[in-house]
Write an enzyme that holds these catalytic residues in place. Structure first.
Site, PDB file in Angstrom:
ATOM      1  N   GLY A 259      47.906  34.018  26.869  1.00  0.00           N
ATOM      2  CA  GLY A 259      48.305  32.829  27.602  1.00  0.00           C
ATOM      3  C   GLY A 259      48.994  31.794  26.730  1.00  0.00           C
ATOM      4  O   GLY A 259      50.035  31.236  27.104  1.00  0.00           O
ATOM      5  N   GLU A 278      45.272  29.876  33.179  1.00  0.00           N
ATOM      6  CA  GLU A 278      43.807  29.787  33.127  1.00  0.00           C
ATOM      7  C   GLU A 278      43.343  30.950  32.281  1.00  0.00           C
ATOM      8  O   GLU A 278      43.650  32.103  32.579  1.00  0.00           O
ATOM      9  CB  GLU A 278      43.214  29.834  34.538  1.00  0.00           C
ATOM     10  CG  GLU A 278      41.702  29.620  34.574  1.00  0.00           C
ATOM     11  CD  GLU A 278      40.933  30.906  34.379  1.00  0.00           C
ATOM     12  OE1 GLU A 278      40.222  31.011  33.348  1.00  0.00           O
ATOM     13  OE2 GLU A 278      41.041  31.811  35.215  1.00  0.00           O
ATOM     14  N   CYS A 312      35.978  35.174  33.084  1.00  0.00           N
ATOM     15  CA  CYS A 312      36.271  34.115  32.127  1.00  0.00           C
ATOM     16  C   CYS A 312      35.212  33.024  32.177  1.00  0.00           C
ATOM     17  O   CYS A 312      35.009  32.304  31.203  1.00  0.00           O
ATOM     18  CB  CYS A 312      37.659  33.542  32.375  1.00  0.00           C
ATOM     19  SG  CYS A 312      37.956  33.031  34.071  1.00  0.00           S
TER      20      CYS A 312
END
Length: 512
Positions: A259, A278, A312
């Site tokens: 990310g 995210e 996560c």
């Protein structure tokens, strides 16, 4: 079919068991043709094929898919670009109406989606049905938000003959790169946020869950004009091609490493492009000496081992007052040993396999390190499979790497502290800031926790999930620090503006 279930549910209606099991079997039946891409409304069966195997039984093939190269990704972006003008000019009420029709299509296929989800990820029927249900509520949440926000148009103060309006306008084309662990809900989360605000999308599913993602993407695409929703399959190289293409922004859910790489890459051009990412977490649950330990154990167990810890927001760390440490560990181990590890066709199962062999090797490496530097109270790998018995580890040094990094498996560490202040310091001593929980009987400690905790999703004394269980419109899901690029998250009221840029419009009314 009105399936009423969420991530706090402990079971499903008995009449859903048999339909789910039948859908699971269909999800384990290989389609006649490899999965194709969707570009400009047309199926495109191009590119080398890759396979997905069943994590419950790696001898069982689930699907073949065509992989998109850069040229095919560019074609998908071009198709999205061509559809962009018409879609952004579609009145927001019409966009909402079309997306609400997509909710109906998902609802009609909710059991099928759950079966596919479970086949590809090994998750339980409760979590699979919950995820399919969440995808509908996500679309509904963002449609409701667009209505509440008047299509993202805000009147400003008039000045003389000037009419002034603040407008949030779509960027154009968003690449949507989705993960394996919630391949339906998180894909729908990102793409519906982009779509309802007037963007078009190019979706790249995880190569570990291509079929479930493709199914829900196509259900939505069927309700919209051609080219508004495009789909390209593939692995890492395809994802890189999407991120490097001529998109106007990226919505991403996955590892922090990937990310932040995307985030930095999209900031290097003549101007930065938005990245709504995210990412991972190393999420703590603090247990104080005044806590209800049974309540704490319930919440920790559900958050640590659901989907084998491959969330996560999974609880991977317990930070506990020394006064109740031994009692809490005993209760955690006893509860972990009661969990049923097995495939999703077993009606009592709660813990399935991890997603693939690389994930299993990563967890085994962590387990070996835990045995060297701490004490493994329970858990380990079942020989020759991707299944792990839930792992509880104690006695690690305070700053040990296993208490600072995301393991992404059914792996829970317990750290002993001497005070609440020390517990807060330990909870915040990681680069991540996604979710966190506390169990305490003291109001002052609740206030201190809410003031000091560095996380975007927090829970207090929650028995249904210490760090997990967010639901559209009920909780938002924002990542701080290394867990998110914007400080704002999905599911709640501040997500949609991330897909837009602001424009102030002044229109002067001509005088007669």
């Amino acid at each position: 079919m009105a399936v009423q279930i969420n991530y706090a549910s402990t079971g499903i209606a008995p009449e859903l068991d048999e339909p789910f099991e039948q859908a699971l079997e269909r999800g384990r039946t290989v389609p006649a043709e490899p999965l194709s891409h969707l570009i400009g409304g047309a199926n495109v069966a191009e590119g080398e094929t890759f396979e997905r195997r069943d994590p419950c039984d790696e001898q069982r093939l689930l699907s073949l898919s065509h992989a998109a190269d850069r040229e095919l990704v560019d074609r998908a972006v071009t198709a999205a670009r061509q559809a962009s003008k018409g879609w952004r000019r579609t009145p927001y009420a019409e966009r909402i109406a079309l997306l609400r029709k997509a909710i109906e299509r998902i609802d009609a296929n909710v059991i099928e989606l759950a079966g596919l989800l479970s086949a590809e990820t090994g998750k339980s029927r409760v979590e699979a049905l919950g995820e399919a249900r969440e995808s509908m509520d996500l679309i509904g949440q963002y449609c409701d938000e667009m209505e509440r926000l008047n299509g993202l148009r805000t009147p400003l103060k008039p000045q003389g003959d000037d009419v002034n309006t603040d407008v949030l306008k779509p960027y154009g084309v968003f690449g949507v790169i989705s993960p394996f662990n919630f391949p339906v809900a998180l894909t729908v989360n990102m793409m519906s946020g982009a779509l309802v605000t007037g963007n078009t999308v190019v979706v790249k599913p995880s190569d570990k869950a291509p079929r479930s993602t493709a199914t829900v993407v196509r259900l939505i695409a069927e309700q919209l004009p051609d080219g508004v929703v495009n789909l390209v399959h593939g692995g890492l190289q395809t994802g890189q091609a999407v991120a490097q293409s001529d998109v106007d922004g990226i919505a991403f859910t996955g590892s922090a490493e990937v990310g932040w790489e995307i985030y930095r890459a999209l900031g290097k051009g003549a101007y930065a492009k938005p990245v709504l990412a995210e990412m991972g977490g190393c999420n703590p649950a603090i247990v104080t000496r005044s806590a209800d330990l049974d309540q704490a154990v319930s919440g920790i167990i559900r958050s640590a081992y659901g989907l084998s810890g491959q969330k996560c927001s999974a609880c991977s760390r317990v930070v506990v007052d020394a006064e109740v440490h031994d009692e809490l560990v005993s209760k955690l181990v006893n509860a972990a040993l009661q969990l049923v590890v097995g495939p999703p066709e077993e009606r009592g199962m709660t813990v399935g396999p991890v997603i693939d062999e690389p994930a299993a090797k990563r967890i085994e490496k962590a387990l070996a390190l835990a045995q060297e530097d701490g004490r493994v109270e329970c858990g380990g790998r079942r020989a020759g499979t991707l299944y792990f018995e839930p792992i509880v580890v104690t006695g690690l040094p305070r700053d040990h790497e296993l208490t600072r990094t995301e393991i992404f498996g059914p792996f829970l560490t317990v750290t002993k502290v001497e005070s609440f202040d020390e517990a807060m310091d330990e909870a915040n001593a990681v680069d991540y800031g996604l979710s966190a929980g506390v169990y305490t009987g003291q109001d002052a400690e609740v206030e201190e926790f809410l003031d000091r905790i560095e996380a975007g999703v927090v829970y207090v004394n929650r028995p249904t999930g210490a760090t997990t269980g967010a639901w559209p419109g009920i909780q938002s899901f924002a990542g701080w620090k290394a867990s998110g690029t914007t400080g704002k998250g999905g599911l709640g009221p501040w997500y949609l503006p991330g897909f837009c840029r602001e424009q102030s419009q002044t229109v002067t009314t001509p005088r007669a």
